[in-house]
Design a protein around this motif. Structure first.
Motif, PDB file in Angstrom:
ATOM      1  N   GLU A 263     111.716  87.261  52.030  1.00  0.00           N
ATOM      2  CA  GLU A 263     111.104  87.166  53.156  1.00  0.00           C
ATOM      3  C   GLU A 263     111.071  88.061  54.336  1.00  0.00           C
ATOM      4  OE1 GLU A 263     112.573  83.170  54.509  1.00  0.00           O
ATOM      5  OE2 GLU A 263     114.666  84.065  54.586  1.00  0.00           O
ATOM      6  N   TYR A 264     110.140  88.109  54.945  1.00  0.00           N
ATOM      7  CA  TYR A 264     110.037  89.028  56.243  1.00  0.00           C
ATOM      8  C   TYR A 264     110.404  88.160  57.433  1.00  0.00           C
ATOM      9  CZ  TYR A 264     108.577  92.703  53.281  1.00  0.00           C
ATOM     10  OH  TYR A 264     108.289  93.675  52.328  1.00  0.00           O
ATOM     11  N   LEU A 265     110.882  88.433  58.541  1.00  0.00           N
ATOM     12  CA  LEU A 265     110.998  87.496  59.858  1.00  0.00           C
ATOM     13  C   LEU A 265     110.722  88.553  61.050  1.00  0.00           C
ATOM     14  CD1 LEU A 265     113.500  86.691  57.789  1.00  0.00           C
ATOM     15  CD2 LEU A 265     113.331  84.600  59.315  1.00  0.00           C
TER      16      LEU A 265
ATOM     17  N   GLN B 259     111.525  84.057  62.683  1.00  0.00           N
ATOM     18  CA  GLN B 259     110.295  83.403  62.376  1.00  0.00           C
ATOM     19  C   GLN B 259     109.429  84.033  61.095  1.00  0.00           C
ATOM     20  OE1 GLN B 259     107.379  82.178  65.170  1.00  0.00           O
ATOM     21  NE2 GLN B 259     108.870  81.316  66.588  1.00  0.00           N
ATOM     22  N   THR B 260     109.466  83.210  60.063  1.00  0.00           N
ATOM     23  CA  THR B 260     108.809  83.863  58.698  1.00  0.00           C
ATOM     24  C   THR B 260     107.596  84.465  59.304  1.00  0.00           C
ATOM     25  OG1 THR B 260     110.064  82.385  57.326  1.00  0.00           O
ATOM     26  CG2 THR B 260     108.145  83.393  56.557  1.00  0.00           C
ATOM     27  N   CYS B 261     107.198  85.447  58.507  1.00  0.00           N
ATOM     28  CA  CYS B 261     105.989  86.319  58.747  1.00  0.00           C
ATOM     29  C   CYS B 261     105.436  87.054  57.640  1.00  0.00           C
ATOM     30  CB  CYS B 261     105.932  87.169  59.985  1.00  0.00           C
ATOM     31  SG  CYS B 261     107.190  88.630  59.847  1.00  0.00           S
TER      32      CYS B 261
END
Length: 182
Positions: free
Chosen positions: A139-141, A145-147
């Motif tokens: 995941e990227y944040l 917040q996840t993005c």
């Protein structure tokens, strides 16, 4: 925009959480062979979206997760965080993060030199994070917040040309990028 801090946890040789602060001016990372200098550069390219395990000196992406040693157990995930200061956050990224977009500070119908309405942006501190779990999930944040990776690229491209942003992802470009972001 300037790079303020790098935090690494479970990434390659960094089993424990490690933090590097980048003050204004020139910052150099020095040390003997095998101390992790190249892993710091790899962490920078990885958090900014590097997709090639070979570019990170591995066979598969899971190779970036700390694999254990005689004294330590393997970690379940790798995480790298970058904190940038004075980032110009474009309205599209603000919307993606669920934040309010400031009202335009120009007259309705007023155009910039390119014939478009001027964009309204916010300047602030931003934290970009990438995580990879042993399960293969990643995941990227942005600010926790996840993005999407695309959102991170859009955020960084707002303050530099596309050519310079691609340099952020090449091994040679990291030295240049860190120098420019300070």
């Amino acid at each position: 925009m300037h790079l303020e801090r790098l935090e690494i946890s479970g990434f390659k040789s960094f089993s424990d959480r490690s933090e590097l602060a980048f003050d204004r001016g020139v910052t150099a990372i020095v040390g003997p062979n095998g101390c992790g200098k190249s892993n710091v550069a790899d962490a920078l390219t990885w958090v900014l979206g590097e997709q090639s395990a070979k570019s990170l000196r591995g066979d598969k992406m899971e190779d970036v997760i700390f694999n254990g040693s005689d004294a330590r157990k393997p970690t379940g995930a790798a995480e790298v965080r970058l904190r940038f200061g004075n980032v110009i956050v474009p309205p599209s990224v603000l919307k993606e993060l669920g934040e309010d977009v400031p009202a335009a500070s120009h007259e309705p119908g007023e155009l910039n030199g390119n014939g478009h309405e001027p964009a309204t942006s916010v300047t602030r501190e931003v934290e970009v994070t990438r995580r990879l779990f042993r399960s293969g999930e990643s995941e990227y944040l942005i600010d926790g917040q996840t993005c999407r990776l695309k959102d991170i690229h859009e955020l960084l491209m707002d303050t530099r040309s596309e050519e310079h942003t691609s340099e952020l992802q090449s091994r040679f470009g990291i030295s240049y990028a860190v120098f420019c972001l300070k």
